[in-house]
Design an enzyme around this catalytic site. Sequence first.
Site, mmCIF file in Angstrom:
data_model
loop_
_atom_site.group_PDB
_atom_site.id
_atom_site.type_symbol
_atom_site.label_atom_id
_atom_site.label_comp_id
_atom_site.label_asym_id
_atom_site.label_seq_id
_atom_site.Cartn_x
_atom_site.Cartn_y
_atom_site.Cartn_z
ATOM 1 C CG ASP A 24 -8.609 -1.054 0.490
ATOM 2 O OD1 ASP A 24 -9.114 -1.090 -0.483
ATOM 3 O OD2 ASP A 24 -8.461 -2.018 1.100
HETATM 4 C C1 GLC Z 1 -4.855 -3.948 3.333
HETATM 5 C C2 GLC Z 1 -5.904 -4.554 2.184
HETATM 6 C C3 GLC Z 1 -5.231 -4.420 0.841
HETATM 7 C C4 GLC Z 1 -4.754 -2.975 0.468
HETATM 8 C C5 GLC Z 1 -3.975 -2.379 1.732
HETATM 9 C C6 GLC Z 1 -3.547 -1.023 1.432
HETATM 10 O O1 GLC Z 1 -3.828 -4.546 3.490
HETATM 11 O O2 GLC Z 1 -6.005 -5.862 2.410
HETATM 12 O O3 GLC Z 1 -6.195 -5.091 0.047
HETATM 13 O O4 GLC Z 1 -4.107 -3.112 -0.642
HETATM 14 O O5 GLC Z 1 -4.525 -2.581 2.862
HETATM 15 O O6 GLC Z 1 -4.760 -0.248 1.523
HETATM 16 C C1 GLC Z 2 -7.606 -1.775 4.155
HETATM 17 C C2 GLC Z 2 -6.895 -0.756 5.048
HETATM 18 C C3 GLC Z 2 -7.612 -0.108 6.130
HETATM 19 C C4 GLC Z 2 -8.999 0.231 5.642
HETATM 20 C C5 GLC Z 2 -9.724 -0.960 5.106
HETATM 21 C C6 GLC Z 2 -11.050 -0.660 4.687
HETATM 22 O O1 GLC Z 2 -7.757 -2.905 5.077
HETATM 23 O O2 GLC Z 2 -5.612 -1.128 5.059
HETATM 24 O O3 GLC Z 2 -6.839 1.010 6.454
HETATM 25 O O4 GLC Z 2 -9.869 0.707 6.609
HETATM 26 O O5 GLC Z 2 -9.000 -1.508 3.980
HETATM 27 O O6 GLC Z 2 -11.734 -1.619 4.084
#
Ligand code: GLC
Ligand code: GLC
Length: 819
Positions: free
Chosen positions: A485
Amino acid sequence: MKKFGYFDDARKEYVIQSPQTPYPWINYLGTQAFFSLISNTAGGYSFYKDARLRRITRYRYNNVPIDMGGRYFYIKEGETVWNPGWSPCKTKLDFYECRHGMGYTVITGKKNDLKAEVTFFVPQNYDGEVQQVVLTNEGSAAKTFKLFSFAEWCLWDAQDDCTNFQRNFSTGRVEVEGSTIYHKTEYRDRRDHFAFYTVNDTVDGYDTDRDSFIGLYNGFGDPQAVTDGKATDSFADGWSPIASHYKEITLQPGESKTLVFILGYVEMKVDEKFEADGVTINKVKAHAMIEQYNTPEKVAAGLAELRAAWDKLLGILNVNTPDDKVDRMVNIWNQYQCMVTFNLSRSASYFESGIGRGMGFRDSNQDILGFVHQIPDRARERLIDLASTQLEDGGCYHQYQPLTKKGNSDIGGDFSDDPLWMILSVSAYIKETGDWSILDAMVPYDNDESKAKPMLDHLTVSFYHIVNNLGPHGLPLAMRADWNDCINLSCFSDTPGESFQTYTNPKFKAEGGYSKIAESVMVAALFTYVGPNYVGILKHLGKDAEAAAAQAEIDKMKANVMESAFDGEWFLRAYDSNGEKMGSKECEEGKIFIEPQGFAVMSEIGKEQGADIKTLDSIDKYLNTKYGLVLNNPAFSRYYIQYGEISTYPGGYKENAGIFTHNNAWIICAEAYAGRGDKAFEYYSKIAPAFNEEISDLHKTEPYVYGQMIAGKDASRFGEGKNSWLTGTAAWNMVAISQYILGVQPDFDGLRVDPSIPHAWDGFTATRQFRGATYRITVKNPDHVCKGVKSMTVDGKAVDGCIIPDLGSGEHQVEVVLG
Ligand code: GLC
Ligand code: GLC
């Protein structure tokens, strides 16, 4: 180094012996519609289906002190006031214990020879939390004391509840009938649901107004009514409605008293909401619910039913390995966590407020991978809900709210990896069940029934959504983000407060919103890993031409990756929107990333040139630490505007070189796939929570469940866990240990057994229920190899290869010899 409790495997419980754990250690109650979070000091809250839209009790996140608000019992004997769970009074107890089990929690406290044991659970098919309080006088003289219960209502919409005070301070409403307190805010108007808190005995008073009970300038630890030793019989009218029962109790030496409290939720038909007066709540349903659990006998039966349900679920896959910690993860806690992530996605935990996120498309599809064997019917329903939020071009809404099941347009779509996970989850469902009919199920696009097409069509548009969105090197466009993300290659944000996930720089407007240059190698590798499932499905359906066409796309993608995205020793992470390499030895920081590597290895990209082993060795060399594999290395030490959120985290945290346990599993799978069972197991045991129990004071989060992250080597808190419970780590590590290391892997044609274990193991046994049959599997490892099935017999008869044919019923002995 210190632990705070122990595993009681026979009872499937974790037993906490100190209330002051390094962080609140929680459990989840409920698996169907009514859910509660409960910490080891009884903090937490309840909701119905949707943690944002139907919040039943209030909770204050990020509070000082931590974990305030919950279901509390206050006991006042003389001038001493205490809680069985220690908090919030924090009176020193003579004994404390919290047992978190499968869907229930038992908290026991003792003070001055008075014992209070409270059992909390949500019965099967029941929209309420039952709390049984057993009070025992263990002293030699009679005792008279006072008991106060406490719950604070949330005004249903958790977001509104903690922001819209100008209205909310005037809307709260309750009704009291005998020992039951009803919360009915907005019931008169637009809501057709209410909640209640009851006890199966007479009471000597009650409170329903928070300030009357607690006192405006007091805290949960010193409620005024408790200090005064008497309820005020307050009536909430606006402000903050609560529910508190008050009872005076006398117990002779050795005597016990059991009280059953229920916190329940009721929905009514619009024309049945009121009694004849048009004002009073129609309580027929509530009374019936109360009837169901108003005696200790009924509670015992409800608990027994819950235990039986869990024993049944956990009996589907059960292993006996040379390592107790593996057994307790596989047989109990990892499977349990998979149920929780399946139910809640990333919505409500002690790190997720229940407000920000509903069900994530990529998250929920991955969660299926760890859950599908437990209740395939619910997995099927979820797959259809998810696919219903897909768009006709194969793109999809990134999230949906569980209550409405509608795609969330605030967040929108264009996350490049999303569609692929659905191919994987639907394939996992078919491999588990053999139920090919799901492919014929008519599933809407964009929740529009008029646009319904068979599920197979959804898989096709998913597959071609990747193929139709390639960049200059023939690799998938990165779009707003891929699995990570925080890699936002079209964002270029220099304005505080912009969401890295939803904001894309106006300079890409003309191109349709995101860069048509930035490409994701992770999605390329994922495509080649997932794609063969789609091909397998097409072949099974006899669609050979379509299968060949899809296979050609996979082959082309592999060639493109080798052509443009292999960096010599590992795979690149991406091309950014300037066309520059990300995750290359040429980069100053972030030279190597974890995400593409495992999928590339398992797809055998460049295997003939040794790319797989080189890549795995590079991971070991650059990403391996004593607490797990970091996501990238070196960590970013400054903001790279072209990369987005990833470089905003301090080094070692979250996506910036944290040990992101979710993707550690992909490497565990890849090492196992490559036959390196020792390495696979090394990585597995570094992050599996039971293996970190001894360092609980450093690890901080629950030793029985995975967290999203462990701080990486660049962080000052290296080894500290965070964001426990709701993470794709649960599903993927379940896959890694059971399907790749132990190698018991459902496939389209049957159950494969192809382990990749530590060479030191003599073998292991496993029981697996699969498509109606039960297989008792014995794996023997006389030559002490990691991988390689030398022979396999089923009921004494030799079988070619390592797939157990689908026997459909009965119990069968399977023997596998490695060598
Ligand atoms: C969080 C989110 C997931 C994403 C991951 C890496 O675990 O829930 O959707 O793939 O972060 O950013
Ligand atoms: C996921 C990621 C996190 C980010 C978030 C944003 O959870 O793990 O680092 O801030 O997405 O939606």
